[in-house]
Motif scaffolding. Structure first.
Motif, PDB file in Angstrom:
ATOM      1  N   GLY A  11     -13.314  -5.439   2.230  1.00  0.00           N
ATOM      2  CA  GLY A  11     -14.347  -3.207   2.126  1.00  0.00           C
ATOM      3  C   GLY A  11     -14.433  -2.569   3.328  1.00  0.00           C
ATOM      4  N   ASP A  12     -14.872  -2.843   4.126  1.00  0.00           N
ATOM      5  CA  ASP A  12     -14.673  -0.987   5.051  1.00  0.00           C
ATOM      6  C   ASP A  12     -13.832  -1.610   6.023  1.00  0.00           C
ATOM      7  N   GLU A  13     -13.191  -2.743   6.230  1.00  0.00           N
ATOM      8  CA  GLU A  13     -12.455  -3.196   7.196  1.00  0.00           C
ATOM      9  C   GLU A  13     -10.720  -3.097   7.192  1.00  0.00           C
ATOM     10  N   ALA A  14     -11.010  -2.073   5.411  1.00  0.00           N
ATOM     11  CA  ALA A  14      -8.793  -2.366   4.537  1.00  0.00           C
ATOM     12  C   ALA A  14      -9.277  -0.625   5.148  1.00  0.00           C
ATOM     13  N   LYS A  15      -7.963  -0.420   4.905  1.00  0.00           N
ATOM     14  CA  LYS A  15      -7.375   1.048   4.173  1.00  0.00           C
ATOM     15  C   LYS A  15      -5.770   0.842   3.571  1.00  0.00           C
ATOM     16  N   ALA A  16      -6.291   1.580   1.965  1.00  0.00           N
ATOM     17  CA  ALA A  16      -4.549   1.863   1.222  1.00  0.00           C
ATOM     18  C   ALA A  16      -3.343   2.923   2.292  1.00  0.00           C
ATOM     19  N   ILE A  17      -2.671   2.124   1.895  1.00  0.00           N
ATOM     20  CA  ILE A  17      -1.318   3.437   2.396  1.00  0.00           C
ATOM     21  C   ILE A  17      -0.715   3.481   2.062  1.00  0.00           C
ATOM     22  N   GLU A  54     -15.299   5.847  -3.677  1.00  0.00           N
ATOM     23  CA  GLU A  54     -15.859   4.428  -3.246  1.00  0.00           C
ATOM     24  C   GLU A  54     -14.927   3.653  -2.261  1.00  0.00           C
ATOM     25  N   PRO A  55     -16.003   2.698  -1.622  1.00  0.00           N
ATOM     26  CA  PRO A  55     -14.559   2.084  -0.553  1.00  0.00           C
ATOM     27  C   PRO A  55     -13.594   0.945  -1.263  1.00  0.00           C
ATOM     28  N   ASP A  56     -14.471   0.636  -2.562  1.00  0.00           N
ATOM     29  CA  ASP A  56     -13.314  -0.098  -3.584  1.00  0.00           C
ATOM     30  C   ASP A  56     -12.421   0.919  -4.904  1.00  0.00           C
ATOM     31  N   ASP A  87      -8.798  -3.486  10.037  1.00  0.00           N
ATOM     32  CA  ASP A  87      -8.309  -4.929   9.819  1.00  0.00           C
ATOM     33  C   ASP A  87      -6.607  -5.153   9.560  1.00  0.00           C
ATOM     34  N   HIS A  88      -7.318  -4.628   7.833  1.00  0.00           N
ATOM     35  CA  HIS A  88      -6.440  -4.820   7.119  1.00  0.00           C
ATOM     36  C   HIS A  88      -6.091  -3.545   6.472  1.00  0.00           C
ATOM     37  N   LEU A  89      -5.011  -3.295   5.844  1.00  0.00           N
ATOM     38  CA  LEU A  89      -3.380  -2.571   5.695  1.00  0.00           C
ATOM     39  C   LEU A  89      -2.889  -3.199   4.322  1.00  0.00           C
TER      40      LEU A  89
END
Length: 291
Positions: free
Chosen positions: A25-31, A162-164, A49-51
Motif C-alpha cells: 500500500g501507501d507504505e511502499a514506493k517503486a524505484i 493507482e497505489p498498486d 517503509d518499503h522500496l
C-alpha cells in the motif's frame, strides 16, 4: 542527511512488483533509476517503509515498433532513449528533448518511466508525452490498462496511477511525413530544471495547413500542461499565415496559475513561456514545411 530506514525489495517480474505495491500500500514506493526519488529520500522530503527496486524486472526495457507506434519500456534509461536510432527517426521530439535532461550521469541511470511517473512539472519528458499524445501502460494485480497522457498528470508530483499500479511502458504515435518537432527551454545553467519550456509537434497537410499539432508546456504550473486552446486555434490554419508570437501568447493565456519563486516571478515565467512556445513553433513549422 540520510534516508530513513526502509525495507528493500527486488522483484524479478512486473507482476511480482505490482503485487508488492498492492500488498504494501501507501507504505511502499517503486524505484527505478532513483535520480529523482533518492535525493528526496536523502533530504527526508519523502519517507517510505518499503522500496520496490525495478532494476531486475524483466520486460521493462527496450525500444520497438508496436502496431505502428514506438513502444518504450518504462525501465529504459534516458541514455538508451538518446542513443536509439528508432527514436531519432520515428519520435524525434523525444530524442531532441533527452539531452536537456540533467547531465549524462543522470541520464545513464534515470529512466523514461521514472521521469514520467515522477511528474515533475519542470521536466521535459512529461511535456513531450503530452505534445505527442502518448499512451501510458499500467499494470496491477487487477490487470493492465492504458492511460492517455492528457489524463495522466493530476497534480504536483501526482498521476492517475493507482497505489498498486506500475508504469510498464509508453507508446508514442508516429506522425506523418510532413511533420516537424522542436523543444525550447530556458534554464539558468545547462542541466538545471527549466524555468519555462515548450515541446511542439506540428503536422501539415498537402496544402501547407496545420493538420494537427501538440504543444506541451513545462515549468509553468504545478503540472505539465497542454495548450489545448492554442492548438485548436492553429489547427486548420495555413502554416505561413499563422503568427508564432500569437500562438505563444495564446498558449500562455490559457494557464490559470503560473508559479512565482526565487528563480522567477510569475510574470517573467509567462513572458519566457510565450517566447519558448513561439521559438519552438517556428522551428517545428519550418521542419514540417521543408519535409
Amino acid at each position: 542527511m540520510k534516508p530513513a530506514a526502509f525495507t528493500y525489495h527486488a522483484p524479478e517480474t512486473a507482476a511480482e512488483a505490482a503485487g508488492l505495491l498492492a500488498d504494501l500500500g501507501d507504505e511502499a514506493k517503486a524505484i527505478a533509476g532513483g535520480q529523482s526519488l533518492v535525493p528526496m529520500l536523502a533530504l527526508r522530503l519523502a519517507v517510505f517503509d518499503h522500496l520496490v527496486d525495478l532494476r531486475r524486472v524483466g520486460g521493462l526495457r527496450g525500444v520497438e515498433r508496436r502496431n505502428g507506434d514506438v513502444w518504450i519500456g518504462a525501465g529504459t534509461t534516458q541514455t538508451e532513449v538518446q542513443r536509439s536510432a528508432l527514436v531519432a527517426e520515428a519520435v524525434p521530439l523525444l530524442s531532441r528533448a533527452t539531452p536537456l535532461i540533467g547531465h549524462f550521469q543522470i541520464r545513464n541511470r534515470g529512466t523514461i518511466g521514472g521521469s514520467i511517473a515522477h511528474a515533475d512539472a519542470a521536466a521535459e519528458y512529461p511535456a513531450v508525452a503530452l505534445a505527442l499524445d502518448a499512451r501510458l501502460e499500467a499494470l496491477s494485480p487487477r490487470g493492465s490498462r492504458t492511460i492517455p497522457a492528457t489524463e495522466f498528470f493530476t497534480g504536483l508530483w501526482s498521476t492517475a496511477l493507482e497505489p498498486d499500479e506500475l508504469l510498464t511502458g509508453i507508446s508514442f504515435p508516429v506522425r506523418g511525413a510532413r511533420s516537424g518537432f522542436a523543444v525550447e527551454e530556458f534554464a539558468r545553467r545547462s542541466g538545471d530544471f527549466a524555468i519555462a519550456g515548450a515541446a511542439v509537434a506540428v503536422e501539415l497537410d498537402a496544402d501547407g495547413r496545420v493538420l494537427r499539432c501538440g504543444i506541451g508546456l513545462f515549468g509553468l504550473g504545478s503540472t505539465p500542461r497542454r495548450a489545448s486552446a492554442a492548438e485548436a486555434a492553429a489547427t486548420g490554419g495555413g502554416a505561413d499565415s499563422l503568427s508564432a508570437e500569437e500562438i505563444g501568447r495564446d498558449a500562455i493565456a490559457e494557464l490559470d496559475s503560473v508559479p512565482s519563486d526565487l528563480h522567477a516571478s510569475a510574470d517573467y515565467r509567462r513572458h519566457l513561456g510565450a517566447v519558448m512556445v513561439a521559438r519552438a513553433w517556428q522551428r517545428a513549422v519550418k521542419e514540417a514545411s521543408d519535409a
